[in-house]
Motif scaffolding. Sequence first.
Motif, PDB file in Angstrom:
ATOM      1  N   ILE A 108       0.690  -1.146   0.067  1.00 37.83           N
ATOM      2  CA  ILE A 108      -0.127  -0.184   0.162  1.00 37.83           C
ATOM      3  C   ILE A 108       0.968   1.286   0.115  1.00 37.83           C
ATOM      4  O   ILE A 108       0.588   2.089  -0.653  1.00 37.83           O
ATOM      5  N   ALA A 113      -4.270  -3.114  -3.581  1.00 34.89           N
ATOM      6  CA  ALA A 113      -3.501  -4.189  -2.576  1.00 34.89           C
ATOM      7  C   ALA A 113      -4.470  -5.332  -2.126  1.00 34.89           C
ATOM      8  O   ALA A 113      -3.892  -6.592  -2.241  1.00 34.89           O
ATOM      9  N   ALA A 147      -5.329   2.743  -3.184  1.00 34.67           N
ATOM     10  CA  ALA A 147      -4.163   1.928  -3.029  1.00 34.67           C
ATOM     11  C   ALA A 147      -4.688   0.887  -2.176  1.00 34.67           C
ATOM     12  O   ALA A 147      -4.332  -0.259  -2.164  1.00 34.67           O
ATOM     13  N   LEU A 148      -5.707   0.890  -1.353  1.00 38.41           N
ATOM     14  CA  LEU A 148      -5.931  -0.148  -0.284  1.00 38.41           C
ATOM     15  C   LEU A 148      -6.742  -1.112  -1.210  1.00 38.41           C
ATOM     16  O   LEU A 148      -6.553  -2.363  -1.005  1.00 38.41           O
ATOM     17  N   VAL A 208      -5.420   3.255   6.671  1.00 39.44           N
ATOM     18  CA  VAL A 208      -4.400   3.973   5.859  1.00 39.44           C
ATOM     19  C   VAL A 208      -4.605   5.363   5.928  1.00 39.44           C
ATOM     20  O   VAL A 208      -5.769   6.128   5.850  1.00 39.44           O
TER      21      VAL A 208
END
Length: 224
Positions: free
Chosen positions: A54, A71, A67-68, A85
């Motif tokens: 991430i 991933a 990003a979360l 995050v």
Amino acid sequence: MTFSIVGRCPETGHLGIAISSSSIAVGARCPWLRAGVGAVSTQNITLPALGPQILDLLESGLDPQAALDKALGSNGYGQYRQVTVIDSHGASAHFSGREALGIHHARAGEQCVAAGNLLASTAVIEAMVEAFEQADGGLPDRLLAAMHAAMAAGGEAGPVHSAALSVVGDLVWPVVDLRVDWAEVDPIGELDKLWRAYEPQLHDYITRALDPTAAPSYGVPGDE
């Protein structure tokens, strides 16, 4: 089994994580930080790889939610993960899979995100966010205030045994990286003691690293 808070100081831009768990050595697996990029806590049925993945995605330009999502989608078993995050601007995201253990909850606040599983109640996470937002002091103090508030609100459904506190600033290494890998009782209290002992020395260690000629006395036998 675990509760944590990731946060950012709007004045310094520093990023940090405080975390505690019933498991041993939670600081070795769950908190991931990168100066100028972000902070990630990967917990529940922990996949440590999610942290650096991430952070890499944040550094490439993705926002925290993207990003979360990327991933989680690339690793499988997302239903078992709980992840929070925050990026270097204070934007945040969180995820709790349907297989998260026991009572679980996550909440984003102002410059912070808290999450936990196997909680005494969802009020634990609410208390963490409120404490972080209202606490005075620097980022480590505010993160620890959130952890104490969590315990006062009931903490985990069972005992906690490990805790960790990590903060990154302008340097490539953490300026704070403290761990209680196992305590029979009150690892958060022990972590707080570590921070109180370390805080007066923090800037000395930075000076020693960056300019040894300006380093203060080491305070050990043979030092002049």
